[in-house]
Every structure is written in C-alpha cells, then in structure tokens.
Design a protein around this motif. Structure first.
Motif, PDB file in Angstrom:
ATOM      1  N   CYS A   7       0.852  -1.196   0.000  1.00 41.01           N
ATOM      2  CA  CYS A   7       0.000   0.000   0.000  1.00 41.01           C
ATOM      3  C   CYS A   7       0.889   1.248   0.000  1.00 41.01           C
ATOM      4  O   CYS A   7       1.724   1.415   0.885  1.00 41.01           O
ATOM      5  CB  CYS A   7      -0.892  -0.020   1.246  1.00 41.01           C
ATOM      6  N   ASP A   8       0.667   2.086  -0.997  1.00 38.34           N
ATOM      7  CA  ASP A   8       1.380   3.372  -1.079  1.00 38.34           C
ATOM      8  C   ASP A   8       0.470   4.423  -0.454  1.00 38.34           C
ATOM      9  O   ASP A   8      -0.486   4.903  -1.066  1.00 38.34           O
ATOM     10  CB  ASP A   8       1.665   3.692  -2.546  1.00 38.34           C
ATOM     11  N   ARG A   9       0.758   4.764   0.796  1.00 32.96           N
ATOM     12  CA  ARG A   9      -0.143   5.607   1.581  1.00 32.96           C
ATOM     13  C   ARG A   9      -0.192   7.041   1.065  1.00 32.96           C
ATOM     14  O   ARG A   9      -1.092   7.803   1.434  1.00 32.96           O
ATOM     15  CB  ARG A   9       0.261   5.560   3.062  1.00 32.96           C
ATOM     16  N   ASN A  10       0.770   7.416   0.226  1.00 31.26           N
ATOM     17  CA  ASN A  10       0.804   8.801  -0.277  1.00 31.26           C
ATOM     18  C   ASN A  10       0.404   8.904  -1.744  1.00 31.26           C
ATOM     19  O   ASN A  10       0.616   9.940  -2.365  1.00 31.26           O
ATOM     20  CB  ASN A  10       2.228   9.367  -0.102  1.00 31.26           C
ATOM     21  N   ARG A  11      -0.135   7.824  -2.280  1.00 38.04           N
ATOM     22  CA  ARG A  11      -0.342   7.784  -3.736  1.00 38.04           C
ATOM     23  C   ARG A  11      -1.207   8.931  -4.252  1.00 38.04           C
ATOM     24  O   ARG A  11      -0.996   9.424  -5.347  1.00 38.04           O
ATOM     25  CB  ARG A  11      -0.958   6.447  -4.129  1.00 38.04           C
ATOM     26  N   ALA A  12      -2.189   9.344  -3.477  1.00 29.81           N
ATOM     27  CA  ALA A  12      -3.129  10.348  -4.000  1.00 29.81           C
ATOM     28  C   ALA A  12      -2.950  11.703  -3.312  1.00 29.81           C
ATOM     29  O   ALA A  12      -3.865  12.522  -3.297  1.00 29.81           O
ATOM     30  CB  ALA A  12      -4.555   9.836  -3.849  1.00 29.81           C
ATOM     31  N   GLY A  13      -1.758  11.935  -2.747  1.00 27.00           N
ATOM     32  CA  GLY A  13      -1.520  13.228  -2.098  1.00 27.00           C
ATOM     33  C   GLY A  13      -2.092  13.274  -0.704  1.00 27.00           C
ATOM     34  O   GLY A  13      -2.655  12.285  -0.217  1.00 27.00           O
ATOM     35  N   PRO A  14      -1.962  14.428  -0.021  1.00 24.59           N
ATOM     36  CA  PRO A  14      -2.313  14.494   1.395  1.00 24.59           C
ATOM     37  C   PRO A  14      -3.812  14.477   1.685  1.00 24.59           C
ATOM     38  O   PRO A  14      -4.223  14.115   2.789  1.00 24.59           O
ATOM     39  CB  PRO A  14      -1.699  15.822   1.871  1.00 24.59           C
ATOM     40  N   VAL A  15      -4.646  14.856   0.730  1.00 26.77           N
ATOM     41  CA  VAL A  15      -6.091  14.890   0.988  1.00 26.77           C
ATOM     42  C   VAL A  15      -6.784  13.919   0.030  1.00 26.77           C
ATOM     43  O   VAL A  15      -6.667  14.052  -1.186  1.00 26.77           O
ATOM     44  CB  VAL A  15      -6.677  16.312   0.783  1.00 26.77           C
ATOM     45  N   VAL A  16      -7.455  12.940   0.624  1.00 23.91           N
ATOM     46  CA  VAL A  16      -8.118  11.916  -0.205  1.00 23.91           C
ATOM     47  C   VAL A  16      -9.581  11.845   0.187  1.00 23.91           C
ATOM     48  O   VAL A  16      -9.913  11.767   1.382  1.00 23.91           O
ATOM     49  CB  VAL A  16      -7.461  10.526   0.008  1.00 23.91           C
ATOM     50  N   LEU A  17     -10.438  11.883  -0.802  1.00 23.08           N
ATOM     51  CA  LEU A  17     -11.888  11.768  -0.566  1.00 23.08           C
ATOM     52  C   LEU A  17     -12.175  10.501   0.256  1.00 23.08           C
ATOM     53  O   LEU A  17     -11.742   9.413  -0.133  1.00 23.08           O
ATOM     54  CB  LEU A  17     -12.580  11.694  -1.936  1.00 23.08           C
ATOM     55  N   GLY A  18     -12.837  10.678   1.395  1.00 24.81           N
ATOM     56  CA  GLY A  18     -13.245   9.525   2.201  1.00 24.81           C
ATOM     57  C   GLY A  18     -12.243   9.095   3.244  1.00 24.81           C
ATOM     58  O   GLY A  18     -12.500   8.175   4.024  1.00 24.81           O
ATOM     59  N   ARG A  19     -11.075   9.770   3.285  1.00 27.62           N
ATOM     60  CA  ARG A  19     -10.021   9.293   4.183  1.00 27.62           C
ATOM     61  C   ARG A  19      -9.678  10.303   5.275  1.00 27.62           C
ATOM     62  O   ARG A  19      -8.879  10.012   6.171  1.00 27.62           O
ATOM     63  CB  ARG A  19      -8.777   9.019   3.321  1.00 27.62           C
ATOM     64  N   THR A  20     -10.298  11.472   5.202  1.00 30.40           N
ATOM     65  CA  THR A  20      -9.906  12.554   6.109  1.00 30.40           C
ATOM     66  C   THR A  20     -10.040  12.156   7.567  1.00 30.40           C
ATOM     67  O   THR A  20      -9.153  12.415   8.373  1.00 30.40           O
ATOM     68  CB  THR A  20     -10.766  13.806   5.828  1.00 30.40           C
ATOM     69  N   HIS A  21     -11.163  11.522   7.920  1.00 34.43           N
ATOM     70  CA  HIS A  21     -11.385  11.196   9.334  1.00 34.43           C
ATOM     71  C   HIS A  21     -11.075   9.739   9.659  1.00 34.43           C
ATOM     72  O   HIS A  21     -11.127   9.339  10.820  1.00 34.43           O
ATOM     73  CB  HIS A  21     -12.833  11.543   9.726  1.00 34.43           C
ATOM     74  N   GLN A  22     -10.776   8.959   8.636  1.00 28.95           N
ATOM     75  CA  GLN A  22     -10.454   7.543   8.843  1.00 28.95           C
ATOM     76  C   GLN A  22      -9.224   7.232   7.981  1.00 28.95           C
ATOM     77  O   GLN A  22      -9.342   6.649   6.891  1.00 28.95           O
ATOM     78  CB  GLN A  22     -11.661   6.660   8.468  1.00 28.95           C
ATOM     79  N   PRO A  23      -8.063   7.635   8.477  1.00 27.22           N
ATOM     80  CA  PRO A  23      -6.862   7.588   7.627  1.00 27.22           C
ATOM     81  C   PRO A  23      -6.426   6.193   7.197  1.00 27.22           C
ATOM     82  O   PRO A  23      -5.693   6.054   6.227  1.00 27.22           O
ATOM     83  CB  PRO A  23      -5.783   8.253   8.505  1.00 27.22           C
ATOM     84  N   ASP A  24      -6.881   5.157   7.905  1.00 29.03           N
ATOM     85  CA  ASP A  24      -6.450   3.799   7.537  1.00 29.03           C
ATOM     86  C   ASP A  24      -7.238   3.203   6.378  1.00 29.03           C
ATOM     87  O   ASP A  24      -7.043   2.038   6.012  1.00 29.03           O
ATOM     88  CB  ASP A  24      -6.544   2.859   8.749  1.00 29.03           C
TER      89      ASP A  24
END
Ligand code: FNR
Length: 236
Positions: free
Chosen positions: A114-131
C-alpha cells in the motif's frame, strides 16, 4: 448477466460457491507453474477492488525466485518461533503442529503493498479515517483470493513475518507498507473446512450470534433472515 446487470441463478450460485469454497492453503501446493495469463487475470481482479477516493493504493510484487522464497521462509521461521512462545504450553504444542505457510512450495508468491501517499495528502473519504487506504488494499487481497479460487488456484496468506524483513528481502521502500504476503499455486484438492477448524484450533462462529439490529447487541431471535433455505453449496 442480463442487459440491466442482473446475474442469472447459475451465475449467482457460482459466486457463492466461490466464496464458500475459498480456503487458506498452507501446504499441498503442486509444483505446476501458474501460467502468466492466469496470474494476469487474478491481478486484474485484485486491481478492480474498491478503494477509498478511488485511490488504488496497491502494488503487486510477484515472487518467482527460489532464493527470495528461501529468505522469506527464513524470516517466517524466526517470527514463528517468537509467535509460538506467546502461547501457554498446551496451546504452544498445538501451534507447533500447525502448518502455517507454503512459501517455498508455492510456485508463485505475491506481496500486496500500500502506497499511503499515492493520491496526495487529501483523499476523498479518508480525512477522518486515515487507515482506509490499508483497508482498500485488503479489499484487493480478497478480490485476488476469490479470483484465484475461481481459477482453481489456492492462496495462503502468511502474516507470521516481520514487516521490516519483508521490506528488506523484497526491496520495498520505507514509505510503502507491505500489507500481505500471499502464496499461490494449484492444489490437488481444496479442503472443505478451514484447516484451523479441522485441526481443532478454532471454529466458525454462529452468524446469528454476530448480527444485531439497530443497536449493538440488540438481537432479534425471531428474525427469519437465517431460517431461509441455504443455497445448495457446501458451507463449512
Ligand atoms: C489477515 C490474515 C492473515 C492471515 C490469515 C488470514 C488473514 C485474513 N491466515 C488464514 C487464516 O488462518 C484463515 O483464513 C482462517 O483460518 C479461515 O480459513 P479459510 O480461509 O476459510 O480456509 C493465515 N494462515 C496461516 O496459515 N498463516 C498466516 O500467517 C495467516 N495469516
């Protein structure tokens, strides 16, 4: 599938067959290589998994080299000795008799990362649940597992290995997370029940005891959901 995307009864039964007859395979891999086009179809199925914000954070490292497999097996053995010590003596004895990997026997290994930075620092749907990126990667693993089952290819997930050892053996950069190491190969037979159940280690829980309605623990015993006739497939 009809023009509206609905599956026929046979197609639906085939999907449930695949789900209920998928197994974790640790041994009994046949040496017969998996043709590249079959690996390609299985990886394509993995790549069609859902992902948070359509992030597609996964990569797949296909392992064919026997010396890399040997190094991974050594890493498993180290971790397995440590794991065994965590159990009480009775359980540890039972643990020792379990076969928990098929790293060298399986003709192909696949490490899903898993490349945790693939889509940059802000990802739709991941803001409050980073995992959610890690969970998306696990969705890819499950797609792979089911597609492999449809191809009659067995898959075994080996997590008894330290991630840093996986990282160094497979040359995974530090910003990439190794999520799963999977052993793939044809098998003579798919077992009908999970190996851990057959060995008496654990058994499948009763589903109704795990389902509640509207509030945690609020079970409706009269609900007919589970009294409906089961599909005619083996469900261990
Ligand atoms: C995240 C994760 C990690 C592991 C597993 C699974 C999952 C989901 N499983 C397989 C596991 O033991 C197996 O799925 C259950 O015993 C149920 O059996 P079936 O998969 O239904 O055959 C597994 N099995 C094993 O022999 N060695 C291992 O290291 C692991 N690790």
């Amino acid at each position: 599938m009809d023009a509206h995307g609905a599956f026929s009864d046979e197609e639906r039964a085939a999907v449930y067959d695949c789900i209920f007859n998928r197994r974790d395979v640790r041994c009994e891999f046949l040496p017969r290589p998996i043709p590249p086009e079959v690996i390609g179809r299985i990886l394509r199925a993995a790549h069609h998994a859902p992902s948070v914000g359509f992030m597609q954070p996964w990569d797949f490292i296909v392992v064919n080299n026997p010396s890399i497999k040997s190094a991974l097996h050594e890493a498993f053995t180290e971790a397995n000795i440590e794991a065994e010590r965590r159990f009480d003596p009775v359980r540890a004895r039972a643990y020792r008799n379990l076969k928990l990997e098929g790293i060298r026997e399986a003709p192909t290994g696949v490490c899903v990362t898993c490349d945790r930075n693939r889509a940059g620092p802000v990802v739709l749907g991941r803001t409050h649940q980073p995992d959610m990126d890690l969970y998306s990667t696990v969705c890819a693993v499950q797609n792979l597992w089911l597609a492999a089952r449809a191809e009659s290819v067995g898959v075994g997930w080996v997590s008894i290995i330290k991630p840093e050892r996986l990282r160094s053996i497979l040359g995974i950069p530090k910003e990439i997370v190794p999520v799963a190491y999977l052993c793939l190969g044809y098998v003579a037979t798919f077992h009908q029940e999970p190996d851990l159940q057959a060995a008496g280690w654990a058994k499948r829980a009763e589903l109704p005891a795990l389902v509640s309605f509207d509030r945690w623990g609020a079970r409706d015993e009269t609900h007919s959901m589970f009294s409906a006739p089961q599909a005619k497939v083996h469900q261990p």
